[in-house]
Write a protein that holds these residues in place. Structure first.
Motif, PDB file in Angstrom:
ATOM      1  N   SER A 143      33.914  47.809  28.879  1.00  0.00           N
ATOM      2  CA  SER A 143      34.284  46.617  28.113  1.00  0.00           C
ATOM      3  C   SER A 143      34.547  46.956  26.655  1.00  0.00           C
ATOM      4  O   SER A 143      33.774  47.686  26.041  1.00  0.00           O
ATOM      5  CB  SER A 143      33.153  45.575  28.171  1.00  0.00           C
ATOM      6  N   SER A 161      29.622  42.487  31.099  1.00  0.00           N
ATOM      7  CA  SER A 161      29.474  43.609  32.041  1.00  0.00           C
ATOM      8  C   SER A 161      28.573  44.678  31.431  1.00  0.00           C
ATOM      9  O   SER A 161      27.805  45.335  32.142  1.00  0.00           O
ATOM     10  CB  SER A 161      30.845  44.182  32.413  1.00  0.00           C
ATOM     11  N   ILE A 204      36.935  41.906  34.196  1.00  0.00           N
ATOM     12  CA  ILE A 204      38.200  41.680  34.913  1.00  0.00           C
ATOM     13  C   ILE A 204      39.251  41.295  33.882  1.00  0.00           C
ATOM     14  O   ILE A 204      39.087  40.326  33.147  1.00  0.00           O
ATOM     15  CB  ILE A 204      38.061  40.507  35.919  1.00  0.00           C
ATOM     16  N   VAL A 238      32.014  33.732  34.165  1.00  0.00           N
ATOM     17  CA  VAL A 238      31.232  34.115  32.977  1.00  0.00           C
ATOM     18  C   VAL A 238      32.224  34.639  31.940  1.00  0.00           C
ATOM     19  O   VAL A 238      32.878  35.651  32.157  1.00  0.00           O
ATOM     20  CB  VAL A 238      30.198  35.216  33.324  1.00  0.00           C
TER      21      VAL A 238
HETATM   22  C1  LIG Z   1      43.065  40.481  28.441  1.00  0.00           C
HETATM   23  C2  LIG Z   1      42.125  39.626  29.253  1.00  0.00           C
HETATM   24  C3  LIG Z   1      42.432  39.367  30.574  1.00  0.00           C
HETATM   25  C4  LIG Z   1      41.548  38.627  31.367  1.00  0.00           C
HETATM   26  N1  LIG Z   1      41.880  38.401  32.658  1.00  0.00           N
HETATM   27  C5  LIG Z   1      41.040  37.700  33.440  1.00  0.00           C
HETATM   28  C6  LIG Z   1      41.362  37.456  34.819  1.00  0.00           C
HETATM   29  O1  LIG Z   1      42.391  37.889  35.334  1.00  0.00           O
HETATM   30  N2  LIG Z   1      40.492  36.726  35.559  1.00  0.00           N
HETATM   31  C7  LIG Z   1      39.348  36.237  35.030  1.00  0.00           C
HETATM   32  O2  LIG Z   1      38.586  35.586  35.746  1.00  0.00           O
HETATM   33  N3  LIG Z   1      38.982  36.479  33.740  1.00  0.00           N
HETATM   34  C8  LIG Z   1      39.802  37.188  32.932  1.00  0.00           C
HETATM   35  N4  LIG Z   1      39.455  37.430  31.623  1.00  0.00           N
HETATM   36  C9  LIG Z   1      38.135  36.996  31.122  1.00  0.00           C
HETATM   37  C10 LIG Z   1      37.083  38.118  31.147  1.00  0.00           C
HETATM   38  O3  LIG Z   1      37.028  38.725  32.422  1.00  0.00           O
HETATM   39  C11 LIG Z   1      35.688  37.528  30.830  1.00  0.00           C
HETATM   40  O4  LIG Z   1      35.675  37.015  29.500  1.00  0.00           O
HETATM   41  C12 LIG Z   1      34.557  38.534  31.010  1.00  0.00           C
HETATM   42  O5  LIG Z   1      33.311  37.870  30.803  1.00  0.00           O
HETATM   43  C13 LIG Z   1      34.654  39.684  30.010  1.00  0.00           C
HETATM   44  O6  LIG Z   1      33.656  40.626  30.308  1.00  0.00           O
HETATM   45  P1  LIG Z   1      32.959  41.494  29.162  1.00  0.00           P
HETATM   46  O7  LIG Z   1      32.182  40.520  28.292  1.00  0.00           O
HETATM   47  O8  LIG Z   1      32.096  42.424  29.907  1.00  0.00           O
HETATM   48  O9  LIG Z   1      34.032  42.202  28.396  1.00  0.00           O
HETATM   49  C14 LIG Z   1      40.333  38.130  30.808  1.00  0.00           C
HETATM   50  C15 LIG Z   1      40.039  38.402  29.455  1.00  0.00           C
HETATM   51  C16 LIG Z   1      40.921  39.137  28.686  1.00  0.00           C
HETATM   52  C17 LIG Z   1      40.587  39.415  27.240  1.00  0.00           C
END
Ligand SMILES: Cc1cc2nc3c(=O)[nH]c(=O)nc-3n(C[C@H](O)[C@H](O)[C@H](O)COP(=O)(O)O)c2cc1C
Length: 207
Positions: free
Chosen positions: A11, A18, A86, A167
């Motif tokens: 991340s 994550s 994701i 989340v």
């Molecule tokens: C560029 C980008 C693309 C994302 N694409 C998706 C997606 O396809 N599906 C989804 O459910 N969330 C998506 N998200 C949301 C993130 O998966 C979510 O905020 C997650 O909690 C981030 O995890 P982290 O805090 O470990 O980085 C996306 C976020 C970003 C910034």
């Protein structure tokens, strides 16, 4: 001898969701006395694979950067916990760059047909943690497949997946005590040396 467990956090957000689950899984692994190492991908410089195919001849990558250090750590470890958010229904770009650079390991094993010296005959296992912001039935399909091939190239048994959806805000996962507990439990289970490797990955998907 104590097992070596490494956790790779892909991340871009420090203390992202994550990342927090990964730390829980590593705490679970430590609870059974294993030595763990936390690696944040953002702290390393890794360029994308350029498909020069040099590795088809040598089995190693000519691009000089931190990939070599990370690859050595992954090949040395007994257990790998790989955590990614994701992004657009798959792993984030940081994760994908590392995975693609492992093409030289693929060439080593499947083009040159040589075993990976560091891993031959060892019981090595891996687990993935992935988190997405929305709820979609197919959200983790791509990751399951990518991890199957990534862990295979690393010569590791795909032991478990922990997927959590809905989340999004940074740190929001802390309000999901069951997911935090599951990460700890799976980390502890992954680090247990006295169980046979699973025939198929434990697949846990939580909302
Ligand atoms: C560029 C980008 C693309 C994302 N694409 C998706 C997606 O396809 N599906 C989804 O459910 N969330 C998506 N998200 C949301 C993130 O998966 C979510 O905020 C997650 O909690 C981030 O995890 P982290 O805090 O470990 O980085 C996306 C976020 C970003 C910034």
């Amino acid at each position: 001898m104590a097992l070596k467990v490494i956790g790779i956090s892909a991340s871009p957000r420090l203390n992202g969701n994550s990342d927090l689950l990964l730390r829980q899984a590593l705490a679970g692994a430590e609870s059974v006395g294993t030595q763990t190492e936390y690696i944040r991908l953002a702290d390393f410089k890794i360029a994308p694979c350029i498909e020069c195919n040099s590795c088809y001849k040598t089995g190693s990558c000519i691009v000089e950067d931190d990939y070599h250090l990370l690859s050595a750590k992954m090949l040395d470890a007994d257990r790998l916990i790989f955590a990614t958010p994701i992004f657009f229904m798959t792993v984030c770009a940081q994760a994908k760059i590392l995975i693609d650079r492992c093409q030289c390991l693929w060439a080593h094993r499947y083009v040159l047909r040589k075993p990976l010296i560091d891993t031959a005959g060892r019981d090595r296992r891996a687990m993935v943690i992935a988190i997405g912001g929305s709820k979609s039935k197919k959200m983790f399909d791509s990751i399951r497949l990518t991890m199957k091939y990534f862990f295979d190239v690393l010569d590791m048994n795909y032991a478990a997946s922990l997927f959590v959806n809905k989340v999004e805000d940074p740190g929001q996962i802390k309000k999901h005590p069951f997911a935090m507990k599951e990460a700890f439990r799976l980390g502890r289970q992954l680090a247990a040396a006295d169980t046979p490797p699973p025939k198929k990955p434990a697949d846990i998907e939580l909302t």
